[in-house]
Design an enzyme around this catalytic site. Sequence first.
Site, short mmCIF file in Angstrom:
data_model
loop_
_atom_site.label_atom_id
_atom_site.label_comp_id
_atom_site.label_asym_id
_atom_site.label_seq_id
_atom_site.Cartn_x
_atom_site.Cartn_y
_atom_site.Cartn_z
N HIS A 14 0.83 -1.21 0.00
CA HIS A 14 0.00 0.00 0.00
C HIS A 14 0.87 1.26 0.00
CE1 HIS A 14 -2.77 -2.95 2.10
NE2 HIS A 14 -3.53 -2.54 1.11
N LYS A 72 3.10 -9.31 -0.54
CA LYS A 72 2.57 -8.68 0.66
C LYS A 72 1.04 -8.63 0.58
CE LYS A 72 6.53 -5.89 2.11
NZ LYS A 72 6.58 -6.31 3.51
#
Length: 280
Positions: free
Chosen positions: A37, A184
Site C-alpha cells: 500500500h 505482501k
Amino acid sequence: MQIEKTVVGVKAQVRAWKKEGLSVGLVPTMGYLHEGHKSLIERAVKENDKVVVSVFVNPTQFGPTEDLESYPRDLNADRILCEEAGAALIFAPEASEMYAENFTTYVNTSGVTAELCGKSRPIHFRGVCTVVNKLFNIATPDRAYFGEKDAQQLAVIRRMVRDLNMNVEIVGCPIIRETDGLAKSSRNTYLSPEERQAALVLSRAIKVGKAMVQSGEKDGEKVLDEMKRIISQEPLARIDYVEMVKWDTIEIHHRVDGPILVAIAVFIGKTRLIDNFIQE
C-alpha cells in the site's frame, strides 16, 4: 494529515483543493496497510498535489462465509504509514456512511469478471465496482492507484472506467514482496509460522512459470501444469485456481501469443492467497 469519516467532509476538502488548481490522487484500500500500500501512496504523492487514501473494509465485496468480521483493522497504524508516505487525507467511513439504509444500487460488470476470482467469489466484483465507483464520486480524483497483485481487480476497474466514461486515470503498480518472495497482503497475518513457510509455494510457482514463459515456452498448458505440480507438493496448499488469461479481457487463453496474465489463488490452511505475473 487529516482523517475524515464523512462523505461531506471529504467532498468539501477536495473542492477546496481543486479551487486552488491542485490535482488529486486516490488510493482505495481496506486498511491494515503494508509496504505494498505504501508504494501505491508514494507513487500517488509523486504524481499528484494531494493524495486521499480510503480505509474501508467494504462489506459488499465479502461473501457470507468470508472473513469480513475477522479482516484485520488498525487505523492508528494506517495513519502513521499514510503520514510517512505523504498522504494528505484518510477517508475512513463507517459502513453506514457508505451504504444508506435500504441501499439497492450496484455496479455490475460481466465478461471480465467471469473467470479467476470472479468465478470462485461470485458477488466480489459487484461490491468492488460499487464501492470504487462511490469513492470516485466522493473524491473526484484525477488518478487512482491499484496494485497489480489484485490483477483481475485492476482489469475490472479499467473496464468499468472505460465503459462508463469516467474521468479518472487508472494507474497499476507492481507487486511488492517480502524478502523471501511472498507477495505482501493484509491476509498474511492470518498465517501460522508453519503456514507462512508453506505460503512460499505461491511465489515459487510464479517464479517458475514466469521463467518458462520468458524462456520462450508458448504452450500455456505446460506452464500451468508445472505450476500446479509445484503447488501440489505442499501439503498445506489447496488450489482454488491456476490459470492463464488474456490480460485485457480475462478470457481463458492457453497460448503465449500476446499480453497474458497468469494468476493463482491457493488456500494455505483456511487463508486464501493470490499471486500472479503479467507477460506483456
